[in-house]
Design a protein around this motif. Structure first.
Motif, PDB file in Angstrom:
ATOM      1  N   ASP A 115     -12.784 -15.907   9.331  1.00  0.00           N
ATOM      2  CA  ASP A 115     -12.179 -16.437   8.112  1.00  0.00           C
ATOM      3  C   ASP A 115     -13.137 -17.365   7.365  1.00  0.00           C
ATOM      4  OD1 ASP A 115      -9.852 -15.074   8.685  1.00  0.00           O
ATOM      5  OD2 ASP A 115      -8.970 -16.784   9.754  1.00  0.00           O
ATOM      6  N   LYS A 116     -13.894 -18.163   8.114  1.00  0.00           N
ATOM      7  CA  LYS A 116     -14.798 -19.120   7.483  1.00  0.00           C
ATOM      8  C   LYS A 116     -16.094 -18.478   7.003  1.00  0.00           C
ATOM      9  CE  LYS A 116     -13.387 -23.204  10.034  1.00  0.00           C
ATOM     10  NZ  LYS A 116     -13.811 -24.258  10.952  1.00  0.00           N
ATOM     11  N   TYR A 117     -16.707 -17.651   7.856  1.00  0.00           N
ATOM     12  CA  TYR A 117     -18.058 -17.167   7.582  1.00  0.00           C
ATOM     13  C   TYR A 117     -18.152 -15.673   7.303  1.00  0.00           C
ATOM     14  CZ  TYR A 117     -18.991 -21.682   9.660  1.00  0.00           C
ATOM     15  OH  TYR A 117     -18.992 -23.011   9.938  1.00  0.00           O
ATOM     16  N   GLY A 118     -17.141 -14.911   7.647  1.00  0.00           N
ATOM     17  CA  GLY A 118     -17.175 -13.476   7.443  1.00  0.00           C
ATOM     18  C   GLY A 118     -17.686 -12.742   8.676  1.00  0.00           C
ATOM     19  N   LEU A 119     -17.399 -11.461   8.726  1.00  0.00           N
ATOM     20  CA  LEU A 119     -17.758 -10.668   9.899  1.00  0.00           C
ATOM     21  C   LEU A 119     -19.262 -10.496  10.026  1.00  0.00           C
ATOM     22  CD1 LEU A 119     -16.818  -8.983  12.302  1.00  0.00           C
ATOM     23  CD2 LEU A 119     -16.629  -7.033  10.760  1.00  0.00           C
ATOM     24  N   GLY A 120     -19.954 -10.278   8.923  1.00  0.00           N
ATOM     25  CA  GLY A 120     -21.405 -10.059   8.962  1.00  0.00           C
ATOM     26  C   GLY A 120     -22.160 -11.260   9.506  1.00  0.00           C
ATOM     27  N   ALA A 121     -21.810 -12.443   9.045  1.00  0.00           N
ATOM     28  CA  ALA A 121     -22.483 -13.656   9.510  1.00  0.00           C
ATOM     29  C   ALA A 121     -22.185 -13.923  10.981  1.00  0.00           C
ATOM     30  CB  ALA A 121     -22.058 -14.846   8.666  1.00  0.00           C
ATOM     31  N   THR A 122     -20.962 -13.625  11.405  1.00  0.00           N
ATOM     32  CA  THR A 122     -20.599 -13.823  12.807  1.00  0.00           C
ATOM     33  C   THR A 122     -21.354 -12.855  13.710  1.00  0.00           C
ATOM     34  OG1 THR A 122     -18.403 -14.518  12.079  1.00  0.00           O
ATOM     35  CG2 THR A 122     -18.656 -14.007  14.391  1.00  0.00           C
ATOM     36  N   LYS A 123     -21.501 -11.610  13.265  1.00  0.00           N
ATOM     37  CA  LYS A 123     -22.268 -10.632  14.045  1.00  0.00           C
ATOM     38  C   LYS A 123     -23.737 -11.038  14.152  1.00  0.00           C
ATOM     39  CE  LYS A 123     -19.729  -6.326  13.469  1.00  0.00           C
ATOM     40  NZ  LYS A 123     -19.815  -4.958  12.935  1.00  0.00           N
ATOM     41  N   ASN A 124     -24.310 -11.530  13.048  1.00  0.00           N
ATOM     42  CA  ASN A 124     -25.705 -11.959  13.066  1.00  0.00           C
ATOM     43  C   ASN A 124     -25.911 -13.156  13.983  1.00  0.00           C
ATOM     44  OD1 ASN A 124     -26.506  -9.949  11.314  1.00  0.00           O
ATOM     45  ND2 ASN A 124     -26.293 -11.240   9.509  1.00  0.00           N
ATOM     46  N   LEU A 125     -24.988 -14.099  13.961  1.00  0.00           N
ATOM     47  CA  LEU A 125     -25.078 -15.258  14.846  1.00  0.00           C
ATOM     48  C   LEU A 125     -25.002 -14.833  16.305  1.00  0.00           C
ATOM     49  CD1 LEU A 125     -25.124 -18.351  15.193  1.00  0.00           C
ATOM     50  CD2 LEU A 125     -22.635 -18.278  15.055  1.00  0.00           C
ATOM     51  N   HIS A 126     -24.099 -13.905  16.609  1.00  0.00           N
ATOM     52  CA  HIS A 126     -23.956 -13.406  17.974  1.00  0.00           C
ATOM     53  C   HIS A 126     -25.225 -12.673  18.409  1.00  0.00           C
ATOM     54  CE1 HIS A 126     -22.307 -10.679  21.127  1.00  0.00           C
ATOM     55  NE2 HIS A 126     -21.756 -11.812  21.501  1.00  0.00           N
ATOM     56  N   LEU A 127     -25.818 -11.892  17.515  1.00  0.00           N
ATOM     57  CA  LEU A 127     -27.042 -11.163  17.825  1.00  0.00           C
ATOM     58  C   LEU A 127     -28.187 -12.116  18.117  1.00  0.00           C
ATOM     59  CD1 LEU A 127     -28.623  -8.469  17.944  1.00  0.00           C
ATOM     60  CD2 LEU A 127     -29.055  -8.787  15.511  1.00  0.00           C
ATOM     61  N   ILE A 128     -28.342 -13.153  17.305  1.00  0.00           N
ATOM     62  CA  ILE A 128     -29.418 -14.113  17.521  1.00  0.00           C
ATOM     63  C   ILE A 128     -29.229 -14.854  18.835  1.00  0.00           C
ATOM     64  CG2 ILE A 128     -30.406 -16.276  16.655  1.00  0.00           C
ATOM     65  CD1 ILE A 128     -30.049 -15.154  13.852  1.00  0.00           C
ATOM     66  N   CYS A 129     -27.997 -15.214  19.161  1.00  0.00           N
ATOM     67  CA  CYS A 129     -27.733 -15.888  20.443  1.00  0.00           C
ATOM     68  C   CYS A 129     -28.081 -14.997  21.620  1.00  0.00           C
ATOM     69  CB  CYS A 129     -26.283 -16.325  20.523  1.00  0.00           C
ATOM     70  SG  CYS A 129     -25.859 -17.655  19.399  1.00  0.00           S
ATOM     71  N   GLN A 130     -27.726 -13.715  21.530  1.00  0.00           N
ATOM     72  CA  GLN A 130     -28.065 -12.783  22.610  1.00  0.00           C
ATOM     73  C   GLN A 130     -29.571 -12.609  22.734  1.00  0.00           C
ATOM     74  OE1 GLN A 130     -25.831  -9.231  21.641  1.00  0.00           O
ATOM     75  NE2 GLN A 130     -24.360  -9.686  23.241  1.00  0.00           N
ATOM     76  N   LEU A 131     -30.279 -12.545  21.607  1.00  0.00           N
ATOM     77  CA  LEU A 131     -31.724 -12.366  21.641  1.00  0.00           C
ATOM     78  C   LEU A 131     -32.436 -13.580  22.216  1.00  0.00           C
ATOM     79  CD1 LEU A 131     -32.377 -10.598  18.242  1.00  0.00           C
ATOM     80  CD2 LEU A 131     -32.503  -9.609  20.526  1.00  0.00           C
TER      81      LEU A 131
END
Length: 46
Positions: free
Chosen positions: A14-30
């Protein structure tokens, strides 16, 4: 379809959108996978 890990962050959509959340999750995993914070080195893992 969202992965189980991304479903945990559904309140962030709701705050950041699905795209930004996916990118944040990807960077954390990397960062965990590459064991470095250097984006130059993490680009090889994408």
């Amino acid at each position: 379809m969202l992965t189980p890990q991304l479903r945990k962050f559904s309140d962030l959509y709701d705050k950041y959108g699905l795209g930004a959340t996916k990118n944040l999750h990807l960077i954390c995993q990397l960062i965990i996978l590459g064991r470095t914070c250097s984006l130059w080195k993490l680009k090889d893992y994408v």
